[in-house]
Design an enzyme around this catalytic site. Structure first.
Site, PDB file in Angstrom:
ATOM      1  N   LYS A 111      33.516  56.550  54.361  1.00  0.00           N
ATOM      2  CA  LYS A 111      33.482  56.862  53.106  1.00  0.00           C
ATOM      3  C   LYS A 111      32.085  56.531  52.129  1.00  0.00           C
ATOM      4  CE  LYS A 111      38.332  58.278  52.846  1.00  0.00           C
ATOM      5  NZ  LYS A 111      39.337  57.557  52.615  1.00  0.00           N
ATOM      6  N   LYS A 194      36.628  73.670  66.641  1.00  0.00           N
ATOM      7  CA  LYS A 194      38.077  74.072  66.294  1.00  0.00           C
ATOM      8  C   LYS A 194      37.919  74.509  64.863  1.00  0.00           C
ATOM      9  CE  LYS A 194      39.524  69.590  64.381  1.00  0.00           C
ATOM     10  NZ  LYS A 194      40.244  68.548  64.376  1.00  0.00           N
ATOM     11  N   LYS A 197      38.159  74.218  57.740  1.00  0.00           N
ATOM     12  CA  LYS A 197      37.601  74.471  56.214  1.00  0.00           C
ATOM     13  C   LYS A 197      36.278  74.231  56.162  1.00  0.00           C
ATOM     14  CE  LYS A 197      40.118  71.494  53.088  1.00  0.00           C
ATOM     15  NZ  LYS A 197      41.506  71.370  54.283  1.00  0.00           N
TER      16      LYS A 197
END
Ligand code: TRP
Length: 331
Positions: A111, A194, A197
């Site tokens: 992050k 896969k 979004k």
């Protein structure tokens, strides 16, 4: 019966990959365990969402999971911020967690690499909040994907540390919930990996997609010129279309296209048209339910209130005992 806790991040609409993965497993799990599902709105705050957007996404994700069959009569379904006891436990656990171990967590490192301008303390202590979510119900099992295994390990460390420090056997050491089946692979429409979004527009079919949107996305799925000889091995992109078909189409339909692939008469346009139709048949009842539920503010409020009451009853017990153990007692 095992007690299970699972957090749902309000990060957008569910797609078929989510449905055949996490959601399906949740539906099975709620039959077998005492489940607490919550929408993790506190966790979302690390990225400072707009208040209106946060509220809308919490409602949407709730409506979508309800439409898929999470049953508030069987499970406890609540919003994380409706159980503020979680934050008190988070504070207690923060006193036991080391800055060093939090800094070493893989998700924290990723992050701060992605968002170097927003390295806030909430991000650092994200695993502590997650541990509080789990330990507030003294859960023994947590359904986690690979990316959350380290967080669960940290949860066990905090639990053990608490028990050790106060000489109690209060918190269990939660382990991963094992679904006992292999995860279903749901490929995307772009010919690569896969469904997701973040893989770009058109790669995922969402449960709220209308008939024409499904059709448009599926017709644009990556294919090729077709097999050049009988019984060839399918290229990845073509295998993906077949994999998607296996999720929503009848055996006869699948066999028909297997045969026509093998004898080289296949027309991918026809196959995709059929796939789009079958996807719509599968999705449309869920889509309509999502619409009904998200428009029914009264129902949503009722579900959330009942969930909060149930979660609160259990969470309150844990916090009262934890306070006593720590030495926060009334005069
Ligand atoms: N961190 C989880 C995720 O990113 C969401 C989450 C928050 C969670 N608290 C939890 C999952 C507690 C399981 C248990 O998906």
């Amino acid at each position: 019966m095992e007690t299970v806790v699972s957090g749902i991040r309000p990060t957008g609409n569910l797609h078929l990959g989510n449905y055949f993965g996490a959601v399906n497993n949740f539906l099975k799990m709620q039959q077998d365990a005492n489940c607490y599902f919550f929408v993790a709105d506190y966790h979302s705050l690390t990225t400072h969402p707009h208040p209106d957007n946060l509220n809308a996404s919490v409602k949407q994700v709730l409506a979508e999971y309800l439409a898929c069959g999470l049953d508030p009569e069987i499970s406890t379904l609540y919003i994380q911020s409706d159980l503020p006891e979680t934050t008190e436990l988070y504070l207690f656990l923060n006193m036991l967690s080391y800055v060093g171990e939090l800094e070493r967590s893989a998700s924290f490192k990723e992050k701060i690499r992605k968002n170097p301008d927003n390295v806030n303390a909430g991000l650092l202590t994200y695993p502590v909040l997650m541990a509080a979510d789990i330990l507030i119900h003294r859960a023994t099992k947590v359904p986690v994907g690979k990316d959350q295994e380290q967080h669960l390990e940290m949860t066990r460390n905090f639990a053990v540390r608490f028990n050790h420090l106060y000489g109690v056997e209060f918190f269990p050491e939660p382990v991963a919930y094992n679904f006992g089946v292999q995860l279903v692979k749901v490929p995307g429409l772009d010919g690569s990996g896969k469904m997701g979004k973040s893989e770009g527009e058109g790669n995922a079919i969402f449960l709220i997609d209308e008939d024409d949107v499904i059709k448009k996305k599926v017709m644009r799925a990556v294919t090729d010129v077709g097999p050049t000889g009988p019984n060839q091995q399918k290229p990845d992109a073509i295998e993906n279309i077949f994999s998607l078909m296996r999720l929503v189409s009848s055996n006869d339909t699948i066999q028909h296209f297997e045969d026509s692939f093998n004898n080289c008469t296949i027309r991918y346009g026809d196959m995709k048209k059929q796939l789009a139709e079958d996807m719509n048949v599968f999705i449309s009842p869920i889509r309509e339910k999502i619409k009904l539920i998200s428009a029914d503010e009264k129902y949503l409020a009722k579900v959330v209130k009942a969930g909060a009451d149930k979660a609160h009853e259990n969470g309150r017990k844990t916090i009262n005992e934890a306070r006593k153990i720590i030495g926060i007692r009334s005069f």
